[in-house]
Design an enzyme around this catalytic site. Sequence first.
Site, PDB file in Angstrom:
ATOM      1  N   ARG A  41      -7.660 -13.308   0.779  1.00 45.36           N
ATOM      2  CA  ARG A  41      -7.997 -12.205   1.686  1.00 45.36           C
ATOM      3  C   ARG A  41      -9.490 -11.926   1.666  1.00 45.36           C
ATOM      4  O   ARG A  41     -10.191 -12.212   0.693  1.00 45.36           O
ATOM      5  CB  ARG A  41      -7.217 -10.954   1.253  1.00 45.36           C
ATOM      6  CG  ARG A  41      -7.419  -9.748   2.136  1.00 45.36           C
ATOM      7  CD  ARG A  41      -6.795  -8.502   1.528  1.00 45.36           C
ATOM      8  NE  ARG A  41      -7.758  -7.422   1.471  1.00 45.36           N
ATOM      9  CZ  ARG A  41      -7.494  -6.192   1.026  1.00 45.36           C
ATOM     10  NH1 ARG A  41      -6.292  -5.892   0.590  1.00 45.36           N
ATOM     11  NH2 ARG A  41      -8.433  -5.275   1.012  1.00 45.36           N
TER      12      ARG A  41
ATOM     13  N   ASN B  43       0.024   3.821   1.651  1.00 45.48           N
ATOM     14  CA  ASN B  43      -0.733   2.875   2.466  1.00 45.48           C
ATOM     15  C   ASN B  43      -0.201   1.460   2.372  1.00 45.48           C
ATOM     16  O   ASN B  43      -0.290   0.694   3.324  1.00 45.48           O
ATOM     17  CB  ASN B  43      -2.207   2.899   2.053  1.00 45.48           C
ATOM     18  CG  ASN B  43      -3.093   2.162   3.020  1.00 45.48           C
ATOM     19  OD1 ASN B  43      -2.985   2.350   4.228  1.00 45.48           O
ATOM     20  ND2 ASN B  43      -3.950   1.304   2.518  1.00 45.48           N
TER      21      ASN B  43
END
Length: 1301
Positions: free
Chosen positions: A203, A1112
């Site tokens: 990522r 989240n």
Amino acid sequence: MDATMKMTSSASKISCRAAPGSLLPPLSSRVASKRIVIGAAAPPEGAATAPAPFDIRSSDPLRPVASNARTSGNILPFAPPEATSSKKLRTPRKAPMDGNEAAAHVAYAVSDVSFIYPITPATVMGELVDQWAAEGKTNVFGNVMSVTEMESETGAAGALHGALAAGSLATTFTCSQGLLLMVPNMYKIAGELTPCVLHVTARALARHALSIFGDHQDVMAVRQTGWAMLCSHSVQEAHDMALVAHLATLRTSLPFVHFFDGFRTSHEINTIEMIDNADIQELLSKSVYAEAIRHHRTRALNPTHPHQRGTAQGSDVYFQCVEAANPFYDNAFEHVLAAMAEVTAITGRSYKPYEYVGAPDADKVIVIMGSGSQAVEEAVEYLNGTGHRVGVLKVRLFRPWRSESFLGELPSSVSKIAVLDRTKESGAAGEPMYQQVAAALHQLELDNPTMPRRSIVGGRFGLASKEFLPSHAVAVFENLDAPTPMRDFTVGIMDDVTRRSLPPSQLLPAGVSTLPPGTFECLFWGMGSDGTVGANKEAIKIIASNTPLSAQAYFSYDAHKSGGVTVSHLRFGPSKIRAPYLVQQADYMAVNHQSYMAKYDTLAGLKPGGVLVLNTTFTTVESLSKYLPASVKKRLAALQPRLYLIDALSVARSSGLGKHVNMVMQTVFFNLSGVLTMDKAIALLKKSISKAYERKGPEVVAKNHAAVDAAIAALKHVEIPASWADVQTAALHPNPPAKTNSGSRWEFMEQVARPMLALEGDKLPVSIFSPEGFVPPGTTIIEKRAIASQVPVWKSENCTQCNICAFVCPHAAIRPSLAQPGELANAPAAFTSIPAKGPGLQGLQYRIQVSPYDCTGCDLCTHACPDNALEAKPLSSVLEVENANWDFARSLPVLDNLMDRTSVKGSQLQQPLMEFSGACEGCGETPYVKLLTQLFGDRLIIANATGCSSIWGGSAPSNPYTTNADGYGPAWANSLFEDNAQFGLGIATGTLQRRQALHRRVEQLLAAPQEAVAPSEKLRSALSRWAEHYQDAEVANVVAKELQPLLEAEKDTAGPALAAVYAERDMLHKPSTWIVGGDGWAYDIGFGGLDHVLASGENVNILVLDTEVYSNTGGQRSKATPMSAVAKFAAGGKERPKKDLGAIAMSYGDVYVASTSLHANYGQVVKAMTEAERYPGVSLVLCYSPCMLHGISSGMCSAIDESKMAVDTGYWPLYRYNPAVKEDSSHHRFQLDSKKLKGDIHELFAHENRFQILERKAPEAARHMHEVMDESVHERFQKYKNLAAGGPGIASQQQAPPKQQ
């Protein structure tokens, strides 16, 4: 040579054979002279044995050591690898899954323990192993994996290191910043030569901005740690390479990073062939692996055979010890080959560390690693089919690198090479893999001076999951054909600043498909939280599991928490699908929300003559023709799709599903696609519904079944009128706002924000962007999403002007307006008002107004209104009228100085400087932050931890933090997840130092002789008042505004001292610094920093938005999660009580602490924030924040009632602890604001699914834990009553005076 060694040597030769015509000899002859260490596996034939640095034969008291065996603390002699069985392969079980699940299956099968922490997109792997462990699933050793959630990735890495030192087979899952937090332990684990596998969803890193999407920045940042690095290129490879990594780590005694592209592979669903656990078990029973495991366990820390590790070394020996590990790395390559051969033997799928695909006589080759290789393969097939000679060299093993093997795969005919890196190494001569390949080629040319030189260039692609298409790969090949190929290029973007981007491909024009024939492509446009993505995941799994077709699914999202755009990309067909990019031309498109037809270019992805299904309330051609924009009608006439209309919202509501149209639209898909017979499709769909929603209870399952049954009857096929082809479309405006507002935030909105919000950000050039990533305030004002199905309309006759509706609104979409009667002369006819009530409001008119475009339809305001003064009406029926009313209300002056802003009503007469955020409808976090901006917004600095509040508050281009009429507003910044407390402390300290320096300059200016400097008397008087009160915001900030024009007028005439003050004039205002974040930050990953700030005594304020889960990342357990609640990472219900952060903070004695619930007590939260800000030290405000993840049975509209019940039952007590209060018989520092307990806590549990899941699954365990909680709640309340009466319990004796500010 025995059979095993023949197998190993043969596998090496086959796997690393030279490509046709290669100039290099076979690898087997080139590695014969390598030193091979005694250890993880037998060395290749003829290899020398590396000497052991020292002999500790007693380290394994359980096994005698042969007199001629040489061992060390790191190495044990292993038997040679056994020959792979030649028995018939098992028939593989095919299953649809994403890359995360594919890797997690293997990790669970071969590991004893895992320490996990949530981080997108790796979280799913941790969730899966936790779920399997909770279900009692056993691995190949017959054990249930031990899964422990840690407080951070740092903690996970430390615990992983400890488990490995204890002799366990341990693993974890992470990416991005989480991987960077593991770096210190990664060095330790590698330095101790410990077998381990770390599964990474590669990522992007947080640079100028955070991005959750995939590239290789994180894994390239750890390439120096000593871990081997193995890359998977597809979902199937994520499964297979996971096993290769776990086998290879045992063979080599080196830890492995197994990585695959975040989102593009981790979240792509594809049909894979699974490796059976019995085959894995058989592999691990071979002596090479059994001995490796035994060796690992006997090296463990154990007092029955003790040793010491982790010593401190000096300059005399450290260097030598580092070099002593060389043999392990020198020979790791052969062990990876052997592990790949083992996996090939049980799967039939062949892998190489470096694999060439393409023309045997290719002249041009792309070198690439990761999912992008599949797009290059498609390009190679296309080009070779049209007469070109090209190829792709896929890199799987990046560390350790073996140049001979890599070069052996290159055909000798290759003259031009392009290396594509999915990372950016700023300031370097090239990206990491480019440099590696260039070094290999350079050494080859030095060793063979007469051989032809090859040209090599490097480029970057796909950062943060930027699309990488076959046409982009073709453009790279075209660049190689240029007379002077561009070096250090980018592909897939338009770089009009440094001119490094490649132009679009000419050989593969847009619209030409490189997919296998017969592939059927689908696009589903949905809305976040409407269930579309979940339904499509089930649909693709149904197709893959019940038809002979291969299937693929991928999902893209915008930046909003819910209510944003989701696009599901589905493919299925008779051939294997390897397309790691979005659907370009869909055979089938469903648009689940009618407004998308006008807001987004949905039709750009529809194939001419395809199927278009539109969910709309306009279900006739006549009504639809009035609704659709002319440009859309003209486009439809050109594309001529088969058009179907359905009012799916009506079907969903009649079935009891509210806005969730997903199952209605999914049923329509199966009906129109014909991929299954309808009877079979409905049966499978209902079965998947039962499985997917069983956690939510039988009622939810039944409602979804009813929606499936009612869907087809509501579907209508309509013909597109021929007249739509002739409609006139509007011309572009010659002077858009960007021209007339050049240099302003409106320029950003028009040039950057609007295209991004229209999902056109991929087309924006580099020159448009600010390289530091700064975003101007108030950009959410242009979003106007219109996502509510119904909005509140004011009933003036019932209103008592309490302003509670505005107080609870999460999105600042409903507000009170005050106006002089004369200001209403030009008001819209529907803009009614009533005389304002309250002190200071005489003679004014009052109105409550909603923004219909910005309202999310959560209904909190209608539930909160005590007077029934709001009525929910369908959006379409009031949109035009109420939007005109809203625009007029916004044009009125803000009368914010008429009432005390520290009252509930007065606070809502202040302009909210946080509006229209990307939060979920009914969000429990945003009302607190909105209130914060109404109390202190014109002087507010916010340090915001990564989490929900940073995503709804800071996802580009949407900045909900705006400014008042003077241009003042919150200054907001996010650093990282773990460091927010320290970041905020740094802001406060830096600001304080600058203001103190300015104060000294002002005092020096005022003390200077009059003739030396000549500020006017008016300026001198204002500076004197400021110098006297510069730390009192109520005085200093008023004077600071007076000073601005005075300083501007005299800056050039009063000398350098005044000029220095002028240069620092923005520090005249005294700011209020608030450190804001969620419970995952405050209770877990950031607690160490938070605790340090609590102990600092500095004047900073901390606001914790406590949703009691990691909201989240999808609802994982935090230390704020209550006992018995079921959350991800706590699939069996949390067994430990919630951490009492307030009590910890109060134990310091000099920290202001408040526990608040905005929905339960409006006045208390205003008072708490006001007191906290005034307190001259550290303050901590804990905020109970209901979240949709709580599963409130009647929805988020009932969050107010639920919050009141939480307070009344003692589940969430309200209190304030103020060290500034002087303790005596009638004044106490601790104030209990929830005076008595009312109701039964079990009633609260009955209303929330997070508690009910355990009730349904394990009623006895739930009953026991609920009783424990009930008892602890009453015990805590009694303790607080005692404290409120002045009793002992808080460390008042430790109270320190606040620091001088």
